[in-house]
Scaffold this active site. Structure first.
Site, mmCIF file in Angstrom:
data_model
loop_
_atom_site.group_PDB
_atom_site.id
_atom_site.type_symbol
_atom_site.label_atom_id
_atom_site.label_comp_id
_atom_site.label_asym_id
_atom_site.label_seq_id
_atom_site.Cartn_x
_atom_site.Cartn_y
_atom_site.Cartn_z
ATOM 1 N N ALA A 62 0.932 -0.965 -0.117
ATOM 2 C CA ALA A 62 0.137 0.050 -0.017
ATOM 3 C C ALA A 62 0.899 1.150 0.116
ATOM 4 O O ALA A 62 2.057 1.108 0.414
ATOM 5 C CB ALA A 62 -0.900 -0.085 1.314
ATOM 6 N N GLY A 107 0.958 -4.939 0.854
ATOM 7 C CA GLY A 107 -0.134 -5.193 -0.273
ATOM 8 C C GLY A 107 0.157 -5.604 -1.220
ATOM 9 O O GLY A 107 -0.723 -6.288 -2.161
ATOM 10 N N GLU A 110 0.087 -9.237 -0.764
ATOM 11 C CA GLU A 110 -1.480 -9.554 -0.686
ATOM 12 C C GLU A 110 -2.115 -9.854 -2.142
ATOM 13 O O GLU A 110 -2.972 -10.415 -2.137
ATOM 14 C CB GLU A 110 -2.030 -8.505 0.312
ATOM 15 C CG GLU A 110 -1.702 -8.803 1.630
ATOM 16 C CD GLU A 110 -2.332 -7.654 2.623
ATOM 17 O OE1 GLU A 110 -1.881 -6.397 2.124
ATOM 18 O OE2 GLU A 110 -2.817 -7.859 3.613
ATOM 19 N N GLU A 130 4.250 -4.889 7.610
ATOM 20 C CA GLU A 130 3.395 -3.959 8.212
ATOM 21 C C GLU A 130 3.856 -3.815 9.798
ATOM 22 O O GLU A 130 3.829 -2.944 10.115
ATOM 23 C CB GLU A 130 2.141 -4.290 7.977
ATOM 24 C CG GLU A 130 1.171 -4.295 6.866
ATOM 25 C CD GLU A 130 1.627 -5.181 5.937
ATOM 26 O OE1 GLU A 130 2.536 -6.257 6.180
ATOM 27 O OE2 GLU A 130 0.870 -5.375 4.719
HETATM 28 N N1 CO8 Z 1 4.638 3.249 -0.566
HETATM 29 C C1 CO8 Z 1 4.913 4.602 -0.996
HETATM 30 N N2 CO8 Z 1 6.065 4.715 -1.632
HETATM 31 C C2 CO8 Z 1 6.934 3.677 -1.709
HETATM 32 C C3 CO8 Z 1 6.756 2.320 -1.237
HETATM 33 C C4 CO8 Z 1 5.280 2.362 -0.382
HETATM 34 N N3 CO8 Z 1 5.041 0.914 -0.059
HETATM 35 N N4 CO8 Z 1 7.645 1.676 -1.149
HETATM 36 C C5 CO8 Z 1 8.668 2.328 -1.651
HETATM 37 N N5 CO8 Z 1 8.120 3.674 -1.899
HETATM 38 C C6 CO8 Z 1 8.996 4.764 -2.912
HETATM 39 C C7 CO8 Z 1 10.077 5.225 -1.796
HETATM 40 O O1 CO8 Z 1 9.485 6.199 -0.742
HETATM 41 C C8 CO8 Z 1 10.873 5.694 -2.977
HETATM 42 O O2 CO8 Z 1 10.352 7.116 -3.388
HETATM 43 P P1 CO8 Z 1 11.421 8.450 -3.143
HETATM 44 O O3 CO8 Z 1 12.649 8.082 -4.026
HETATM 45 O O4 CO8 Z 1 10.466 9.360 -3.556
HETATM 46 O O5 CO8 Z 1 11.745 8.551 -1.671
HETATM 47 C C9 CO8 Z 1 10.836 4.866 -3.933
HETATM 48 O O6 CO8 Z 1 9.605 4.146 -3.756
HETATM 49 C C10 CO8 Z 1 11.937 3.895 -4.001
HETATM 50 O O7 CO8 Z 1 12.043 3.054 -2.815
HETATM 51 P P2 CO8 Z 1 13.336 3.070 -2.038
HETATM 52 O O8 CO8 Z 1 14.397 4.069 -2.067
HETATM 53 O O9 CO8 Z 1 12.792 2.805 -0.548
HETATM 54 O O10 CO8 Z 1 13.854 1.493 -2.656
HETATM 55 P P3 CO8 Z 1 14.978 0.819 -1.670
HETATM 56 O O11 CO8 Z 1 15.710 -0.032 -2.794
HETATM 57 O O12 CO8 Z 1 16.024 1.252 -1.011
HETATM 58 O O13 CO8 Z 1 13.858 -0.097 -0.993
HETATM 59 C C11 CO8 Z 1 12.061 -1.371 -0.309
HETATM 60 C C12 CO8 Z 1 13.124 -0.989 -1.523
HETATM 61 C C13 CO8 Z 1 12.866 -2.357 0.691
HETATM 62 C C14 CO8 Z 1 10.999 -2.165 -1.036
HETATM 63 C C15 CO8 Z 1 11.519 -0.189 0.420
HETATM 64 O O14 CO8 Z 1 11.199 0.809 -0.369
HETATM 65 C C16 CO8 Z 1 10.318 -0.510 1.253
HETATM 66 O O15 CO8 Z 1 10.608 -0.878 2.480
HETATM 67 N N6 CO8 Z 1 9.300 -0.110 0.934
HETATM 68 C C17 CO8 Z 1 8.061 -0.507 1.921
HETATM 69 C C18 CO8 Z 1 7.678 -1.600 1.901
HETATM 70 C C19 CO8 Z 1 6.425 -1.745 2.994
HETATM 71 O O16 CO8 Z 1 6.759 -1.760 4.137
HETATM 72 N N7 CO8 Z 1 5.258 -2.260 2.394
HETATM 73 C C20 CO8 Z 1 4.053 -2.372 3.285
HETATM 74 C C21 CO8 Z 1 3.297 -1.123 3.329
HETATM 75 S S1 CO8 Z 1 1.918 -1.221 4.261
HETATM 76 C C22 CO8 Z 1 0.847 -2.247 3.384
HETATM 77 O O17 CO8 Z 1 0.858 -2.791 2.386
HETATM 78 C C23 CO8 Z 1 -0.458 -2.383 4.103
HETATM 79 C C24 CO8 Z 1 -1.534 -2.906 3.213
HETATM 80 C C25 CO8 Z 1 -3.152 -2.805 3.802
HETATM 81 C C26 CO8 Z 1 -3.179 -1.512 4.459
HETATM 82 C C27 CO8 Z 1 -4.754 -1.210 4.524
HETATM 83 C C28 CO8 Z 1 -4.833 0.318 3.905
HETATM 84 C C29 CO8 Z 1 -6.303 0.792 3.866
#
Ligand code: CO8
Length: 255
Positions: A62, A107, A110, A130
Site C-alpha cells: 500500500a 499489499g 497480498e 506491516e
Molecule cells: N509506499 C509508497 N512509496 C513507496 C513504497 C510504499 N509502500 N515503497 C517504496 N516507495 C517509494 C520510496 O518512498 C521511494 O520514493 P522516493 O524516492 O520518492 O523517496 C521509492 O519508492 C524507491 O524506494 P526506496 O528508495 O525505498 O528503494 P530501496 O531499494 O532502497 O528499498 C524497499 C526498497 C525495501 C521495498 C523499500 O522501499 C521499502 O521498505 N518499502 C516499503 C515496504 C513496505 O513496508 N510495504 C508495506 C506497506 S503497508 C501495506 O501494504 C499495508 C496494506 C494494507 C493497508 C490497508 C490500507 C487501507
C-alpha cells in the site's frame, strides 16, 4: 496510466506501472486495478497474469504516504475497498497467476496471494512488513497467508516482518514455481499447464478448493458434490468424456 492491460498470446497481462514508487498501491492504483479486472473479465483471455513494471518490484505494498493521519472510519473503508478489489480475482472467469518480478511486500504480497497461482523471479523478495510500521496487514494477508503456508509460518512472517527469498517461498508453498529468468515468461509457461482446459471446469475447481478451508469437512464435501454435478452439466464434460472414449484430444469450448 498506473495500471496497464495488455495481451500476450492467449493471456491477459495486468502490469502495475508506477515504478517511481515501486508500483505501490495508492487509492488511485487500486481504482484502476478494479477497472482492469472488469476489462479482463469481459474479454476472452485464458488466464490473467499480474505483474509489476521494471525489474525491481512487483509491488512494494500500500502507498505508505497515503496511510498517514487518516480517521478510523476512512481507514476501515479503505481496507474494505482494497480487500474487495483483490477478492475480485476469485470471481474472474479465468485463473490468475502473479508473476512476482521483484519486491512483493505488504499489499503487494497480498495482491499476489489473491491470485490463483504465484511464480517468482529468482531475485524476488516477499514479506508482510506491516509490523515494522506499527501496523498489521489489511488487504487479506492475515487470512490468505495462513491458508497458503499454514499458521506457524504465517505467524512468523507477519509478526517478525521478515522477508523471504524465492527459494524459501517455493519451499514453504507460498509460490508454485521459481522462474529461470523472466517471471512473466515463467508465468506463461506455468499457465500453459491448464490453459487448454475448459474455463467452466477450471472455475468450478478453483471455487471448490477456495471454499475448502472456510467450511467444516461435511459442508465442504456437500459443496464439492454440488459443483461436481454442475461440471457434469457442461458441454465440455460431454466433449471431454466422449474424446476419452473415442481416443482423441478433446476440444473444449468453455460451455
Ligand atoms: N509506499 C509508497 N512509496 C513507496 C513504497 C510504499 N509502500 N515503497 C517504496 N516507495 C517509494 C520510496 O518512498 C521511494 O520514493 P522516493 O524516492 O520518492 O523517496 C521509492 O519508492 C524507491 O524506494 P526506496 O528508495 O525505498 O528503494 P530501496 O531499494 O532502497 O528499498 C524497499 C526498497 C525495501 C521495498 C523499500 O522501499 C521499502 O521498505 N518499502 C516499503 C515496504 C513496505 O513496508 N510495504 C508495506 C506497506 S503497508 C501495506 O501494504 C499495508 C496494506 C494494507 C493497508 C490497508 C490500507 C487501507
Amino acid at each position: 496510466m498506473s495500471v496497464v492491460v495488455s495481451r500476450l498470446e492467449e493471456f491477459a497481462v495486468i502490469t502495475l506501472n508506477r515504478q517511481e514508487a515501486l508500483n505501490a498501491l495508492s487509492a488511485a492504483v487500486l481504482r484502476e486495478l478494479a477497472l482492469a479486472f472488469d476489462e479482463v473479465a469481459a474479454g476472452d483471455a485464458r488466464t490473467l497474469i499480474v505483474t509489476g513494471a521494471g525489474a525491481k518490484a512487483f509491488c512494494a505494498g500500500a502507498d505508505i504516504k497515503e496511510l498517514v493521519g487518516r480517521s478510523l472510519s476512512a481507514q476501515r473503508r479503505d481496507a474494505a475497498f482494497g480487500q474487495a478489489v483483490l477478492a475480485r480475482l476469485d470471481t474472474l472467469p479465468m485463473p490468475s497467476v502473479a508473476a512476482i518480478n521483484g519486491y512483493a511486500f505488504g499489499g503487494g504480497l497480498e495482491l499476489a496471494l489473491a491470485c490463483t497461482f504465484r511464480v517468482a523471479a529468482p531475485g524476488a523478495k516477499m514479506g508482510l512488513p506491516e509490523i515494522k510500521l506499527g501496523l498489521i496487514p489489511g488487504y487479506g494477508g492475515t487470512q490468505r497467508l495462513p491458508r497458503a503456508v499454514g499458521e506457524a509460518r504465517a505467524l512468523e512472517m507477519i509478526m517478525t516482518g521478515r522477508a523471504i527469498d524465492a527459494e524459501e517461498a517455493l519451499r514453504i508453498g507460498l509460490v508454485h514455481r521459481v522462474a529461470d529468468g523472466d517471471a512473466v515468461a515463467a508465468a506463461v509457461a506455468f499457465a500453459r499447464g491448464f490453459s487448454g482446459f475448459g474455463l467452466p471446469a477450471l472455475r468450478l475447481a478453483r471455487d471448490a478448493v477456495k471454499r475448502a478451508l472456510a467450511v467444516p469437512l461435511q459442508e465442504g464435501l456437500s459443496i464439492e458434490a454440488d459443483l461436481n454435478t454442475l461440471a457434469f452439466q457442461t458441454r465440455d464434460a460431454v466433449e471431454g468424456m466422449s474424446a476419452f472414449m473415442e481416443k482423441r484430444k478433446p476440444k473444449f469450448q468453455d460451455r
